[in-house]
Design an enzyme around this catalytic site. Structure first.
Site, PDB file in Angstrom:
ATOM      1  N   ARG A   1      45.124  42.586   6.846  1.00 22.38           N
ATOM      2  CA  ARG A   1      46.084  43.143   5.898  1.00 22.38           C
ATOM      3  C   ARG A   1      46.743  42.028   5.106  1.00 22.38           C
ATOM      4  O   ARG A   1      47.263  41.076   5.685  1.00 22.38           O
ATOM      5  CB  ARG A   1      47.150  43.953   6.644  1.00 22.38           C
ATOM      6  CG  ARG A   1      48.114  44.684   5.717  1.00 22.38           C
ATOM      7  CD  ARG A   1      49.143  45.485   6.488  1.00 22.38           C
ATOM      8  NE  ARG A   1      50.145  44.642   7.123  1.00 22.38           N
ATOM      9  CZ  ARG A   1      51.299  45.094   7.612  1.00 22.38           C
ATOM     10  NH1 ARG A   1      51.578  46.381   7.552  1.00 22.38           N
ATOM     11  NH2 ARG A   1      52.155  44.283   8.181  1.00 22.38           N
TER      12      ARG A   1
ATOM     13  N   ASP B   1      49.907  38.810  18.104  1.00 20.67           N
ATOM     14  CA  ASP B   1      50.587  37.601  18.573  1.00 20.67           C
ATOM     15  C   ASP B   1      51.068  37.760  20.006  1.00 20.67           C
ATOM     16  O   ASP B   1      50.992  36.825  20.816  1.00 20.67           O
ATOM     17  CB  ASP B   1      51.777  37.282  17.669  1.00 20.67           C
ATOM     18  CG  ASP B   1      51.347  36.770  16.304  1.00 20.67           C
ATOM     19  OD1 ASP B   1      50.153  36.472  16.128  1.00 20.67           O
ATOM     20  OD2 ASP B   1      52.213  36.685  15.415  1.00 20.67           O
TER      21      ASP B   1
END
Length: 213
Positions: free
Chosen positions: A103, A206
């Protein structure tokens, strides 16, 4: 498009720990795995089956087994990989394909950078794994990719969803004539100005794998 928010105390408990910023990556991965297995139970309610004759120690009977062609599980790279084991625990005979979508953080548009999928998905049920249904662009691109190859039934499994993302996904896939279902652990409040889910759980990739890109 149908949206199912799984209402179960174990789902809510595990999700609460996932959201906590103090939860480290090893614990986050473990809880994601467990949570996806719970979501998969609901997501597979419409998995296709066929009659199957067996003999028990007492008598013959007709049961059921997963129909062919086998379901296809498609994790969206990279964060979707953290959901794969939990899904395959319930569908061990399913096949797995991979789709890499990224994205753009400014335009929020998704583009394909990698794929490993059968060229012909005609008659296939697909289960798409993506932790966060935020803006809806990534999932919409994935669904269109699969439908273009012939998939005729798609269920998306997400840890979290935002109302804006669900609305956008429905808008972007309105022209697709196949059944589409979104199964999620929670429908959160909103998106912030950066396109992140609030209260959310941060960046799932993450938190699963660290900050290395």
């Amino acid at each position: 498009m149908r949206t199912l928010v799984v209402d179960h105390p174990l789902v809510a408990h595990k999700l609460t720990v996932l959201r906590d910023e103090r939860t480290d990556s090893p614990t986050f991965r473990l809880l994601t795995d467990e949570l996806v297995t719970l979501l998969a139970y609901e997501a597979t309610r419409e998995v296709r089956v066929e009659p199957h004759d067996i003999t028990t120690p007492v008598a013959p009977m007709t049961g059921i087994r997963l129909a062919t062609p086998k379901p296809l599980v498609v994790p969206i790279l990279r964060a979707g990989l953290g959901m794969l084991d939990g899904m395959m625990r319930l569908l061990p005979t399913a096949e797995v394909g991979f789709l890499g979508l990224v994205r753009d953080e400014e335009t929020l548009e998704a583009s394909t950078y990698a794929e490993r999928l059968p060229e012909d998905l005609s008659g296939r049920q697909c289960y798409v794994l993506d932790p966060m249904l935020a803006t809806g662009g990534t999932l919409a691109a994935a669904l269109r990719f699969l439908v273009d190859r012939g998939a005729d039934h798609i269920t998306c499994v997400c840890l979290l969803a935002a109302p804006e993302g669900c609305a956008r996904l429905e808008e972007l896939t309105a022209d697709l004539t196949i059944p589409i279902t979104v199964v999620t652990a929670a429908m959160d409040e909103r998106l912030n100005e950066k396109g992140y889910i609030v209260p959310g759980l941060g960046d799932a990739g993450d938190r699963l794998y660290g900050l290395a890109q």
